[in-house]
Design a protein around this motif. Structure first.
Motif, PDB file in Angstrom:
ATOM      1  N   VAL A  15     -15.719  -0.942  34.614  1.00 31.75           N
ATOM      2  CA  VAL A  15     -16.648  -0.245  35.508  1.00 31.75           C
ATOM      3  C   VAL A  15     -15.816   0.464  36.572  1.00 31.75           C
ATOM      4  O   VAL A  15     -15.049  -0.186  37.300  1.00 31.75           O
ATOM      5  CB  VAL A  15     -17.644  -1.221  36.169  1.00 31.75           C
ATOM      6  CG1 VAL A  15     -18.632  -0.449  37.055  1.00 31.75           C
ATOM      7  CG2 VAL A  15     -18.397  -2.007  35.103  1.00 31.75           C
ATOM      8  N   ARG A  41     -19.419   6.861  37.696  1.00 31.49           N
ATOM      9  CA  ARG A  41     -20.522   7.366  38.506  1.00 31.49           C
ATOM     10  C   ARG A  41     -21.187   8.559  37.811  1.00 31.49           C
ATOM     11  O   ARG A  41     -22.398   8.666  37.758  1.00 31.49           O
ATOM     12  CB  ARG A  41     -20.006   7.776  39.887  1.00 31.49           C
ATOM     13  CG  ARG A  41     -21.092   7.652  40.938  1.00 31.49           C
ATOM     14  CD  ARG A  41     -20.769   8.293  42.261  1.00 31.49           C
ATOM     15  NE  ARG A  41     -19.421   8.137  42.735  1.00 31.49           N
ATOM     16  CZ  ARG A  41     -19.089   7.520  43.858  1.00 31.49           C
ATOM     17  NH1 ARG A  41     -20.011   6.919  44.562  1.00 31.49           N
ATOM     18  NH2 ARG A  41     -17.842   7.503  44.261  1.00 31.49           N
ATOM     19  N   ALA A  57     -13.748  -2.189  38.618  1.00 35.33           N
ATOM     20  CA  ALA A  57     -12.748  -1.439  39.385  1.00 35.33           C
ATOM     21  C   ALA A  57     -13.424  -0.248  40.061  1.00 35.33           C
ATOM     22  O   ALA A  57     -12.861   0.834  40.139  1.00 35.33           O
ATOM     23  CB  ALA A  57     -11.641  -0.964  38.442  1.00 35.33           C
ATOM     24  N   GLY A  59     -16.703   0.336  43.092  1.00 33.12           N
ATOM     25  CA  GLY A  59     -16.923   0.268  44.537  1.00 33.12           C
ATOM     26  C   GLY A  59     -18.153  -0.574  44.801  1.00 33.12           C
ATOM     27  O   GLY A  59     -18.869  -0.964  43.866  1.00 33.12           O
ATOM     28  N   SER A  82     -12.388  -4.495  46.584  1.00 30.40           N
ATOM     29  CA  SER A  82     -11.910  -5.307  47.706  1.00 30.40           C
ATOM     30  C   SER A  82     -12.709  -5.137  48.991  1.00 30.40           C
ATOM     31  O   SER A  82     -12.424  -5.814  49.966  1.00 30.40           O
ATOM     32  CB  SER A  82     -10.429  -5.004  47.967  1.00 30.40           C
ATOM     33  OG  SER A  82     -10.190  -3.623  47.972  1.00 30.40           O
ATOM     34  N   ASN A  83     -13.704  -4.254  48.988  1.00 32.02           N
ATOM     35  CA  ASN A  83     -14.446  -4.051  50.245  1.00 32.02           C
ATOM     36  C   ASN A  83     -15.942  -4.328  50.074  1.00 32.02           C
ATOM     37  O   ASN A  83     -16.783  -3.552  50.509  1.00 32.02           O
ATOM     38  CB  ASN A  83     -14.230  -2.635  50.780  1.00 32.02           C
ATOM     39  CG  ASN A  83     -14.632  -1.548  49.792  1.00 32.02           C
ATOM     40  OD1 ASN A  83     -14.548  -1.746  48.585  1.00 32.02           O
ATOM     41  ND2 ASN A  83     -15.069  -0.415  50.299  1.00 32.02           N
ATOM     42  N   HIS A 145     -10.926   2.061  52.243  1.00 31.12           N
ATOM     43  CA  HIS A 145     -11.208   1.224  53.419  1.00 31.12           C
ATOM     44  C   HIS A 145      -9.916   0.721  54.033  1.00 31.12           C
ATOM     45  O   HIS A 145      -8.857   0.758  53.405  1.00 31.12           O
ATOM     46  CB  HIS A 145     -12.099   0.032  53.021  1.00 31.12           C
ATOM     47  CG  HIS A 145     -11.489  -0.802  51.937  1.00 31.12           C
ATOM     48  ND1 HIS A 145     -10.742  -1.931  52.194  1.00 31.12           N
ATOM     49  CD2 HIS A 145     -11.473  -0.651  50.586  1.00 31.12           C
ATOM     50  CE1 HIS A 145     -10.327  -2.438  51.052  1.00 31.12           C
ATOM     51  NE2 HIS A 145     -10.748  -1.684  50.052  1.00 31.12           N
TER      52      HIS A 145
HETATM   53  N1  LIG Z   1      -7.233  -6.191  43.214  1.00 28.93           N
HETATM   54  C1  LIG Z   1      -6.266  -5.276  43.152  1.00 28.93           C
HETATM   55  O1  LIG Z   1      -5.071  -5.572  42.963  1.00 28.93           O
HETATM   56  C2  LIG Z   1      -6.631  -3.864  43.320  1.00 28.93           C
HETATM   57  C3  LIG Z   1      -7.855  -3.562  43.785  1.00 28.93           C
HETATM   58  N2  LIG Z   1      -8.205  -2.285  43.973  1.00 28.93           N
HETATM   59  C4  LIG Z   1      -9.548  -2.061  44.466  1.00 28.93           C
HETATM   60  O2  LIG Z   1     -10.313  -1.519  43.408  1.00 28.93           O
HETATM   61  C5  LIG Z   1     -11.262  -0.616  43.922  1.00 28.93           C
HETATM   62  C6  LIG Z   1     -11.074   0.730  43.225  1.00 28.93           C
HETATM   63  O3  LIG Z   1      -9.819   1.284  43.621  1.00 28.93           O
HETATM   64  P1  LIG Z   1      -9.360   2.730  43.112  1.00 28.93           P
HETATM   65  O4  LIG Z   1      -9.335   2.766  41.631  1.00 28.93           O
HETATM   66  O5  LIG Z   1      -8.147   3.082  43.863  1.00 28.93           O
HETATM   67  O6  LIG Z   1     -10.568   3.619  43.662  1.00 28.93           O
HETATM   68  P2  LIG Z   1     -11.054   5.021  43.133  1.00 28.93           P
HETATM   69  O7  LIG Z   1     -11.878   5.613  44.212  1.00 28.93           O
HETATM   70  O8  LIG Z   1      -9.921   5.800  42.573  1.00 28.93           O
HETATM   71  O9  LIG Z   1     -11.996   4.609  41.906  1.00 28.93           O
HETATM   72  C7  LIG Z   1     -13.245   4.006  42.037  1.00 28.93           C
HETATM   73  C8  LIG Z   1     -14.131   4.607  40.952  1.00 28.93           C
HETATM   74  O10 LIG Z   1     -15.346   3.891  40.908  1.00 28.93           O
HETATM   75  C9  LIG Z   1     -16.364   4.839  40.665  1.00 28.93           C
HETATM   76  N3  LIG Z   1     -17.659   4.347  41.072  1.00 28.93           N
HETATM   77  C10 LIG Z   1     -18.163   4.255  42.316  1.00 28.93           C
HETATM   78  N4  LIG Z   1     -19.428   3.816  42.260  1.00 28.93           N
HETATM   79  C11 LIG Z   1     -19.717   3.626  40.970  1.00 28.93           C
HETATM   80  C12 LIG Z   1     -20.883   3.205  40.283  1.00 28.93           C
HETATM   81  N5  LIG Z   1     -21.994   2.888  40.953  1.00 28.93           N
HETATM   82  N6  LIG Z   1     -20.834   3.100  38.956  1.00 28.93           N
HETATM   83  C13 LIG Z   1     -19.714   3.427  38.273  1.00 28.93           C
HETATM   84  N7  LIG Z   1     -18.574   3.871  38.866  1.00 28.93           N
HETATM   85  C14 LIG Z   1     -18.597   3.962  40.192  1.00 28.93           C
HETATM   86  C15 LIG Z   1     -15.951   6.084  41.449  1.00 28.93           C
HETATM   87  O11 LIG Z   1     -16.586   7.232  40.972  1.00 28.93           O
HETATM   88  C16 LIG Z   1     -14.440   6.086  41.216  1.00 28.93           C
HETATM   89  O12 LIG Z   1     -14.113   6.850  40.061  1.00 28.93           O
HETATM   90  C17 LIG Z   1     -11.026  -0.583  45.430  1.00 28.93           C
HETATM   91  O13 LIG Z   1     -11.906  -1.495  46.058  1.00 28.93           O
HETATM   92  C18 LIG Z   1      -9.605  -1.054  45.592  1.00 28.93           C
HETATM   93  O14 LIG Z   1      -9.351  -1.624  46.841  1.00 28.93           O
HETATM   94  C19 LIG Z   1      -7.367  -1.284  43.635  1.00 28.93           C
HETATM   95  C20 LIG Z   1      -6.129  -1.537  43.170  1.00 28.93           C
HETATM   96  C21 LIG Z   1      -5.639  -2.846  42.959  1.00 28.93           C
END
Ligand SMILES: NC(=O)C1=CN([C@@H]2O[C@H](COP(=O)(O)OP(=O)(O)OC[C@H]3O[C@@H](n4cnc5c(N)ncnc54)[C@H](O)[C@@H]3O)[C@@H](O)[C@H]2O)C=CC1
Ligand SMILES: O=C(O)C1=N[C@H](C(=O)O)C[C@H](O)C1
Length: 238
Positions: A15, A41, A57, A59, A82-83, A145
């Protein structure tokens, strides 16, 4: 659309196809792992089959759909976002009563080591060796965030292990992907820096696959990546 090559390991649902979700999909492709569900999305949810493990992965906006899917299909969850809000964290714990849930604040192995080093340092820096400790995190511009979930987790680890709060959490938005997290311990004339730098999105993607492998055979319950890496390193210290 989901990919469906043959391969070992659990079938995966992803996701959110942003930075982390895309890196996870690439890691699945290169390992020959089957991605049977994707959700974005723009494209909505698309499933060739119910995956054995779902990785979130995305939001906070997707959280309710993710929880409904996992509860309805009895699919284990690796929760990477994470937020989340407090009610969302609580709902995640409730989901864990019916399926395994890995709460993955930070997926990488060196973060696990950094946490363990912080606990070790806290145990030794008492009395005349008491430190002032701070956390610094850096991510590229565009991270959703601040401070990062990992920075807050490091601060919590330090407070729990030392009995003292960190003196500051600095959050910088600059530079190249993926992340830096640093604990600085300062005495009179010296300081110790314990810095973790991730330079490739493949690192958290590999961590997500390790968590998915772990979750496939786990019993319902809420665990963190600490449990996953404790098991993978043969430790039982939590
Ligand atoms: N636990 C870990 O080691 C890591 C955690 N993260 C966390 O993962 C999350 C995502 O990070 P990134 O990939 O950098 O963000 P990103 O912004 O590049 O990707 C998030 C994606 O989720 C999609 N999205 C948002 N709402 C959605 C919905 N309702 N349905 C389907 N898709 C939806 C967005 O369109 C976007 O493509 C963040 O919270 C980040 O902090 C990121 C990297 C490592
Ligand atoms: O958004 C990121 O990039 C990351 N998010 C997680 C966090 O907030 O701690 C993990 C890592 O810092 C990468």
């Amino acid at each position: 659309m989901p990919d469906a090559p043959e391969g070992d390991g659990p079938t995966i649902g992803i996701v959110g196809l942003g930075r982390l979700g895309s890196a996870l999909r690439s890691a699945c492709r290169s390992d020959g792992r089957r991605v049977t569900l994707t959700a974005s999305r723009r494209g909505g949810w698309s499933a060739a089959a119910v995956p054995e493990v779902l990785v979130d992965a995305s939001g906070p906006e997707a959280h309710a759909d993710v929880l409904d899917y996992c509860a309805g299909h009895r699919v284990p969850l690796v929760a990477c976002v994470s937020n989340l809000t407090e009610p969302q964290w609580k709902a995640l714990a409730e989901l864990a009563e019916v399926v395994p849930v890995v709460r993955a604040t930070n997926l990488s192995f060196a973060h696990y080591l950094q946490v363990r080093i912080a606990e070790f340092t806290a145990a030794l820096t008492t009395g005349r060796f008491e430190t002032t400790t701070t956390v610094r995190e850096r991510h590229p511009l565009g991270k959703a965030h601040r401070p990062s979930g990992s920075a807050l987790a490091l601060a919590d680890t330090w407070a729990a292990a030392s009995g003292r709060a960190v003196a500051d959490i600095a959050d910088e938005r600059a530079g190249l992907p993926v992340s830096e997290h640093e604990l600085t311990h300062t005495w009179g004339g010296e300081s110790l820096h314990v810095r973790h730098h991730v330079a490739d999105w493949a690192v958290p993607a590999r961590g997500a696959l390790a968590a998915a492998d772990w979750a496939r055979t786990a019993a319902p319950g809420l665990v963190t990546m600490r449990t996953v890496y404790d098991d993978l390193t043969g430790r039982t210290t939590t």
